[in-house]
Every structure is written in C-alpha cells, then in structure tokens.
Design a protein around this motif. Structure first.
Motif, PDB file in Angstrom:
ATOM      1  N   ASP A 123      41.445  35.817  39.306  1.00  0.00           N
ATOM      2  CA  ASP A 123      40.899  36.560  40.453  1.00  0.00           C
ATOM      3  C   ASP A 123      39.790  35.769  41.150  1.00  0.00           C
ATOM      4  O   ASP A 123      39.683  35.782  42.377  1.00  0.00           O
ATOM      5  CB  ASP A 123      40.371  37.932  40.017  1.00  0.00           C
ATOM      6  N   ILE A 124      38.984  35.080  40.362  1.00  0.00           N
ATOM      7  CA  ILE A 124      37.917  34.255  40.943  1.00  0.00           C
ATOM      8  C   ILE A 124      38.523  33.096  41.723  1.00  0.00           C
ATOM      9  O   ILE A 124      38.113  32.803  42.852  1.00  0.00           O
ATOM     10  CB  ILE A 124      36.976  33.719  39.838  1.00  0.00           C
ATOM     11  N   ILE A 125      39.529  32.449  41.141  1.00  0.00           N
ATOM     12  CA  ILE A 125      40.172  31.317  41.810  1.00  0.00           C
ATOM     13  C   ILE A 125      40.868  31.773  43.085  1.00  0.00           C
ATOM     14  O   ILE A 125      40.777  31.105  44.125  1.00  0.00           O
ATOM     15  CB  ILE A 125      41.154  30.600  40.853  1.00  0.00           C
ATOM     16  N   THR A 126      41.546  32.907  43.029  1.00  0.00           N
ATOM     17  CA  THR A 126      42.213  33.441  44.226  1.00  0.00           C
ATOM     18  C   THR A 126      41.201  33.718  45.325  1.00  0.00           C
ATOM     19  O   THR A 126      41.431  33.400  46.500  1.00  0.00           O
ATOM     20  CB  THR A 126      43.006  34.714  43.881  1.00  0.00           C
ATOM     21  N   TYR A 127      40.076  34.302  44.976  1.00  0.00           N
ATOM     22  CA  TYR A 127      39.024  34.577  45.957  1.00  0.00           C
ATOM     23  C   TYR A 127      38.526  33.274  46.587  1.00  0.00           C
ATOM     24  O   TYR A 127      38.396  33.178  47.818  1.00  0.00           O
ATOM     25  CB  TYR A 127      37.861  35.320  45.294  1.00  0.00           C
ATOM     26  N   CYS A 128      38.264  32.271  45.752  1.00  0.00           N
ATOM     27  CA  CYS A 128      37.790  30.975  46.268  1.00  0.00           C
ATOM     28  C   CYS A 128      38.846  30.323  47.160  1.00  0.00           C
ATOM     29  O   CYS A 128      38.509  29.760  48.213  1.00  0.00           O
ATOM     30  CB  CYS A 128      37.417  30.050  45.112  1.00  0.00           C
ATOM     31  N   MET A 131      38.807  31.956  50.495  1.00  0.00           N
ATOM     32  CA  MET A 131      37.624  31.542  51.265  1.00  0.00           C
ATOM     33  C   MET A 131      37.814  30.149  51.857  1.00  0.00           C
ATOM     34  O   MET A 131      37.434  29.913  52.999  1.00  0.00           O
ATOM     35  CB  MET A 131      36.368  31.578  50.384  1.00  0.00           C
ATOM     36  N   VAL A 132      38.425  29.244  51.110  1.00  0.00           N
ATOM     37  CA  VAL A 132      38.670  27.884  51.614  1.00  0.00           C
ATOM     38  C   VAL A 132      39.613  27.927  52.800  1.00  0.00           C
ATOM     39  O   VAL A 132      39.359  27.304  53.846  1.00  0.00           O
ATOM     40  CB  VAL A 132      39.222  26.978  50.485  1.00  0.00           C
ATOM     41  N   TYR A 133      40.718  28.671  52.652  1.00  0.00           N
ATOM     42  CA  TYR A 133      41.700  28.735  53.741  1.00  0.00           C
ATOM     43  C   TYR A 133      41.175  29.503  54.935  1.00  0.00           C
ATOM     44  O   TYR A 133      41.512  29.215  56.071  1.00  0.00           O
ATOM     45  CB  TYR A 133      43.008  29.338  53.261  1.00  0.00           C
TER      46      TYR A 133
END
Length: 136
Positions: A123-128, A131-133
């Motif tokens: 979930d943290i990686i998906t959020y990051c 945010m990048v995209y």
C-alpha cells in the motif's frame, strides 16, 4: 501525513491468537495464502508475527510428519525467528517507512500496545507510485 492513512483495520486483517494451535495456524495461513500473520494475546496486544519458516522449523523439531501432532502445539510455543516491530498509530511516516522496508507488513498498535491493524508495504509503494506518476 498520519500513518492511519495506510491502516488496514484489525477487522480486515487475518491474525492469530497466541493460544491457537499450530494446526489452526497452518490452516488459516494456507486458506488465505499468507506467509506471515500477526499474533495477539488474550488482551488484544500485539506479541509478534508467525511465519511459514517458523512453522517449518517447528515441524522439523517434532521429528514426525504426523499432521495430527500439530493439534498439540500452541503457537505461543513456536519459536519465532523474525521480529516484526509494530508502529504506534501516533508515529510519524519516517518511522513507518524505516520498518516497512524490511517487513511485508507493519503491525499497528495503540498507546496501550493493543493491536489495531496493519500497514502493508504494498500500500505504501502503491501510494508512492501514484504520487510519482501524478507529478510527472
């Protein structure tokens, strides 16, 4: 940002009571296809994480392949090799990230150490990633 943003609440988490049997642990982990689950005591406090590896090493120490013997082993008597540290619901994101880099999930506790849920590294990686995209 508060760590609660990422929280999967206890009601949506597969966990085990420390007084569960090894058989219950094996069956629950197999059914949900999990490699690790949080452990709580009778008071609802987080006490650790049980992994497939812990179960395998315990099976080896039983010196038998009789599955019925797993009914006689309590989870609290299975040595745990991984020490998944919890994060307080009041912790900052930095504390969460430092734990999540080494754990598939981070258990979340309240001020009394009561287990209230987990934060999944995915979930943290998906959020990051979002945010990048979003910023490109």
């Amino acid at each position: 940002m508060n760590v609660a943003f990422f929280l999967t609440p206890k009601t949506d988490v597969v966990y085990l009571n420390i007084n569960s049997t090894m058989r219950q642990a094996l069956e629950k982990m197999e059914f949900h296809r999990y490699t690790a689950v949080p452990l709580i005591d009778d008071g609802g406090r987080y006490v650790g994480t049980l992994t497939e590896g812990d179960l395998l090493w315990k099976i080896k120490s039983l010196n038998t392949l009789d599955f019925n013997k797993t009914n006689d082993v309590l989870v609290k008597n299975i040595p745990r090799r991984v020490k998944n540290k919890p994060v307080s619901i009041n912790s900052d994101i930095g504390s969460l990230i430092s734990l999540a880099k080494d754990q598939n999930f981070v258990p979340v506790v309240d001020d009394q150490g009561i287990f209230i849920g987990i934060i999944k590294r995915s979930d943290i990686i998906t959020y990051c990633q979002n945010m990048v995209y979003k910023n490109n």
